[in-house]
Scaffold this motif. Structure first.
Motif, PDB file in Angstrom:
ATOM      1  N   GLU A 135      -3.749  -2.964   8.077  1.00 11.47           N
ATOM      2  CA  GLU A 135      -4.529  -3.403   9.233  1.00 11.47           C
ATOM      3  C   GLU A 135      -5.837  -2.610   9.254  1.00 11.47           C
ATOM      4  O   GLU A 135      -5.858  -1.440   9.619  1.00 11.47           O
ATOM      5  CB  GLU A 135      -3.736  -3.194  10.527  1.00 11.47           C
ATOM      6  N   PHE A 136      -6.913  -3.261   8.846  1.00 14.47           N
ATOM      7  CA  PHE A 136      -8.201  -2.576   8.732  1.00 14.47           C
ATOM      8  C   PHE A 136      -8.858  -2.395  10.101  1.00 14.47           C
ATOM      9  O   PHE A 136      -9.547  -1.399  10.328  1.00 14.47           O
ATOM     10  CB  PHE A 136      -9.127  -3.376   7.809  1.00 14.47           C
ATOM     11  N   ASN A 157       0.812  -1.224   0.000  1.00 12.49           N
ATOM     12  CA  ASN A 157       0.000   0.000   0.000  1.00 12.49           C
ATOM     13  C   ASN A 157       0.847   1.278   0.000  1.00 12.49           C
ATOM     14  O   ASN A 157       0.309   2.370  -0.184  1.00 12.49           O
ATOM     15  CB  ASN A 157      -0.933   0.007   1.215  1.00 12.49           C
ATOM     16  N   THR A 158       2.165   1.155   0.193  1.00 16.96           N
ATOM     17  CA  THR A 158       3.024   2.348   0.231  1.00 16.96           C
ATOM     18  C   THR A 158       4.076   2.375  -0.862  1.00 16.96           C
ATOM     19  O   THR A 158       4.774   3.373  -1.017  1.00 16.96           O
ATOM     20  CB  THR A 158       3.734   2.454   1.596  1.00 16.96           C
ATOM     21  N   GLN A 193      -9.431   2.162   5.088  1.00 16.97           N
ATOM     22  CA  GLN A 193      -8.169   2.305   4.361  1.00 16.97           C
ATOM     23  C   GLN A 193      -8.316   2.065   2.867  1.00 16.97           C
ATOM     24  O   GLN A 193      -7.376   2.293   2.105  1.00 16.97           O
ATOM     25  CB  GLN A 193      -7.123   1.342   4.940  1.00 16.97           C
ATOM     26  N   MET A 194      -9.464   1.557   2.440  1.00 17.99           N
ATOM     27  CA  MET A 194      -9.740   1.361   1.017  1.00 17.99           C
ATOM     28  C   MET A 194     -10.818   2.344   0.567  1.00 17.99           C
ATOM     29  O   MET A 194     -11.820   1.979  -0.037  1.00 17.99           O
ATOM     30  CB  MET A 194     -10.174  -0.086   0.744  1.00 17.99           C
ATOM     31  N   ARG A 195     -10.611   3.601   0.919  1.00 12.32           N
ATOM     32  CA  ARG A 195     -11.513   4.696   0.541  1.00 12.32           C
ATOM     33  C   ARG A 195     -12.934   4.445   1.041  1.00 12.32           C
ATOM     34  O   ARG A 195     -13.921   4.652   0.326  1.00 12.32           O
ATOM     35  CB  ARG A 195     -11.508   4.902  -0.976  1.00 12.32           C
ATOM     36  N   ASN A 196     -13.008   3.998   2.320  1.00 12.04           N
ATOM     37  CA  ASN A 196     -14.296   3.766   2.981  1.00 12.04           C
ATOM     38  C   ASN A 196     -15.194   2.822   2.182  1.00 12.04           C
ATOM     39  O   ASN A 196     -16.403   3.047   2.039  1.00 12.04           O
ATOM     40  CB  ASN A 196     -15.022   5.094   3.220  1.00 12.04           C
ATOM     41  N   ARG A 197     -14.584   1.774   1.678  1.00 11.26           N
ATOM     42  CA  ARG A 197     -15.353   0.812   0.882  1.00 11.26           C
ATOM     43  C   ARG A 197     -16.389   0.100   1.747  1.00 11.26           C
ATOM     44  O   ARG A 197     -16.066  -0.428   2.812  1.00 11.26           O
ATOM     45  CB  ARG A 197     -14.398  -0.218   0.267  1.00 11.26           C
ATOM     46  N   GLN A 198     -17.627   0.112   1.280  1.00  8.12           N
ATOM     47  CA  GLN A 198     -18.717  -0.577   1.971  1.00  8.12           C
ATOM     48  C   GLN A 198     -18.812  -2.007   1.445  1.00  8.12           C
ATOM     49  O   GLN A 198     -19.040  -2.218   0.254  1.00  8.12           O
ATOM     50  CB  GLN A 198     -20.056   0.150   1.743  1.00  8.12           C
ATOM     51  N   THR A 199     -18.640  -2.989   2.307  1.00  2.54           N
ATOM     52  CA  THR A 199     -18.674  -4.384   1.886  1.00  2.54           C
ATOM     53  C   THR A 199     -19.252  -5.231   3.006  1.00  2.54           C
ATOM     54  O   THR A 199     -19.793  -4.687   3.977  1.00  2.54           O
ATOM     55  CB  THR A 199     -17.252  -4.862   1.506  1.00  2.54           C
ATOM     56  N   GLU A 200     -19.124  -6.545   2.874  1.00  2.00           N
ATOM     57  CA  GLU A 200     -19.629  -7.458   3.892  1.00  2.00           C
ATOM     58  C   GLU A 200     -18.542  -8.445   4.292  1.00  2.00           C
ATOM     59  O   GLU A 200     -17.717  -8.833   3.466  1.00  2.00           O
ATOM     60  CB  GLU A 200     -20.852  -8.236   3.380  1.00  2.00           C
TER      61      GLU A 200
END
Length: 641
Positions: free
Chosen positions: A414-415, A223-224, A367-374
């Motif tokens: 680390e989410f 990620n960096t 950390q993933m642009r506020n991704r909404q998932t399940e």
């Protein structure tokens, strides 16, 4: 004597200088021609070769790399050759030759070498094209061998492109021929050299830049890496440049102030000459060090990706076949009994099966642009049962706590940090968990329906699942087969038995594995040829740099012989100096590559040192062979002085 005969005579007389340049140029032409022969192959253009488009873009990129690299290599080589021949040009001017005539002579010489290099390159390219096509056919897994055809366009492109390249660079480098006065040209090799000096500030800057670049490379993760890439390249390149132009002089001057070392055996002569050699050749050593780092990093990356193909497939697909039913107890995708029947019919022996039921709960990956998932909420005991079978880490979770399992090992983000609180819901019922950290790497096949799992205490899971209907639960079915690498036919037949709208939720390891393997094999095969080109060129730069200074060395060693230094001691001094010139930039390149391997390991989530050591060992062995050949030729020519 005509200019053409004089040019041929000069090339023959200076062949020991030109041989490395000629061989490197020939190799460049050969690789370019082999790639062009494939790109312009009639079956490739017409689309008759399956999967040829997978390598076409990569080969086109390699062609551009070869041309750009050849431009700078030829430019550097010709500039170095002309600089070493100032005394010769002075004599020709003294005998009445004009600057225009000298330029014409050099143009004839370079044109002669270019024509021989292009002819030899195309000849060897045609010779090895058949082997290249056979290897590609095997890697692409085509049904019929690729026909051996030398496309006329490939020949004309190679001839025209490289001839224009040689001639343009020759005309560019000829601008300075004849501009100096005759007396300056004749005394060019006899001008006394001033004692090399260094800057303490620039020496310190080299240390700071290299330390900063190494630190960033050591810390870089998936990620960096894009953020760190340019700073790493900038600091390492600047640090390496000042390492050879400043710090190397500082180190050698320091050795001269150590009587115990400096006045022992022949060290006085060796170190004293090295101070001038390293300073004079600093830019060449810098370029070779950077080239070595590029070669080792690129080759190591290709090699790691190729060998890690199976591990990557096993990480992403813990079971050979798997699918997730949206509603527990239903079989809208395929009934497990039907899948077992099809596997058995195709000769696939089932090693084990897994079944895991969970509740999808919404989560936000900030950390993933506020991704909404399940995420799939699962009980600890069920998770551990599968983890033990896969030799993965098991977990222990207290009531009110949860552990997040992210599917991909290579993503080092680390989410849900340890101690943080997760607020979510199951079928509208609020849930709150204290997070016990995160594990990377799923125990079931990655699903398009959810992003990871939340592992909770068994009793708490039983309590939470009460009242939640079956149509709000998900069930995963996984099947591991013993000979999964040969299960492509079975996979295709099972996919054909699944409704088309549901096929995306049927996940099989073998198809992605074969795609990974083919792509990584092609990348390794194509990339290694370019890496070998870089290796040959870097060694050639050192080779002809040695021979451009051989007249000065002959005069120095004659003087040493007159004051009583034995031939054996002279050979020892010479061998030590050549060894340092050859292997110091390689050692610096190895150190650069070692930190690049660390970054690569961080991104892939694996340890790559054992792969990197193999690549470094092979490179060192090749460099030693090149050194032995160069040393032998140099010693032979030195004795003729």
């Amino acid at each position: 004597m005509t200019f053409r005969r004089l040019a041929r005579s000069n090339v023959r007389g200076n062949w020991h200088r030109y041989v490395a340049f000629f061989l490197s140029s020939t190799f460049s032409v050969m690789i370019f021609f082999i790639y062009a022969a494939f790109l312009f192959h009639p079956d490739v253009i017409s689309g008759n070769i399956r999967a040829a488009d997978k390598v076409r873009q990569g080969m086109i990129l390699c062609e551009y790399i070869i041309v750009i690299f050849s431009f700078f290599f030829v430019l550097y080589s010709m500039s170095a050759f002309l600089k070493s021949r100032k005394k010769e040009f002075g004599l020709l001017s003294l005998f009445g030759m004009t600057s225009r005539q000298i330029a014409k002579l050099v143009l004839y010489e370079n044109t002669l070498i270019a024509l021989f290099a292009i002819a030899a390159g195309i000849g060897f390219g045609a010779l090895f094209s058949k082997l290249f096509f056979m290897a590609l056919a095997e890697l692409l897994q085509v049904d019929t061998p690729i026909r051996f055809i030398l496309a006329p366009k490939a020949i004309w492109l190679t001839v025209g492109g490289f001839f224009a390249l040689f001639e343009l660079i020759t005309l560019f480098t000829l601008r300075n021929v004849g501009r100096s006065e005759i007396i300056e040209l004749l005394k060019a090799s006899k001008k006394p050299k001033s004692v090399p000096v260094f800057s303490k500030w620039l020496t310190a800057l080299s240390i700071v830049c290299l330390s900063a670049g190494y630190y960033l490379a050591y810390q870089a993760k998936l990620n960096t890496i894009m953020l760190y890439m340019l700073p790493i390249l900038a600091t390492v390149i600047v640090g390496t440049y000042f390492l050879f132009t400043q710090a190397s002089v500082a180190i050698l001057r320091r050795l001269q102030k150590s009587p115990g070392l400096y006045y022992r055996h022949t060290h006085l002569v060796t170190v004293a000459q090295l101070v001038f050699k390293i300073k004079d050749n600093a830019r060449t050593l810098f370029m070779v060090a950077i080239l070595s780092a590029v070669i080792l990093t690129a080759s190591g990356t290709f090699y790691v990706l190729y060998l890690d193909t199976t591990n990557k497939a096993l990480d992403h697909y813990p079971q050979s076949f798997g699918y997730t039913e949206r509603e527990a107890g239903t079989h809208e995708i395929i009934h497990p009994d039907e899948l077992r029947r099809l596997l058995t019919e195709k000769g696939q022996e089932i090693a084990y099966e897994v079944k895991l039921t969970g509740i999808p709960v919404p989560v936000t990956l900030e950390q993933m642009r506020n991704r909404q998932t399940e995420a799939l909420l699962v009980p600890e005991e069920a998770y551990n049962r599968i983890a033990e079978r896969l030799n993965r880490k098991t977990v222990q979770v207290e009531a009110g706590h949860a552990i997040y399992v992210f599917p991909y090992r290579e993503v080092a983000v680390e989410f849900f940090p340890k101690g943080s609180r997760l607020e979510t819901n199951a079928d509208g019922k609020p849930l709150s968990f204290v997070m016990d950290g995160q594990l990377n790497g799923s125990v079931i096949n990655t699903s398009v329906d959810y992003a990871g799992m939340l592992v909770v205490d068994d009793n708490e899971y039983a309590e939470r699942i009460k009242g939640i209907p079956d149509n709000k639960r998900m069930t995963y079915y996984g099947f591991e087969t013993r000979n999964w690498a040969d299960s492509l036919t079975a996979s295709q037949q099972i996919a054909g038995a699944i409704p088309e709208k549901e096929r995306k939720r049927f996940e099989t390891r073998v198809e992605d594995y074969l795609d990974y393997k083919q792509f990584n094999s092609l990348t390794l095969f194509i990339g290694l040829l370019v890496s070998v080109l870089f290796f040959v060129a870097s060694g050639s730069m050192l080779y002809f740099k040695l021979f451009t200074e051989i007249q000065d060395d002959q005069a120095q060693f004659k003087a040493l012989s007159r004051i009583g230094v034995s031939d054996e001691e002279i050979r020892k001094i010479t061998g030590t100096q050549i060894g340092i010139v050859f292997f110091v930039p390689v050692a610096v390149g190895v150190i650069h590559a070692a930190f690049a391997y660390k970054s690569l390991g961080n991104m892939l989530g694996i340890t790559v040192w054992h792969y990197g050591i193999i690549v470094m060992g092979v490179y060192a062995a090749m460099q030693f062979v090149y050194f032995a050949l160069a040393r032998r030729a140099y010693m032979k020519q030195l004795g003729q002085g």
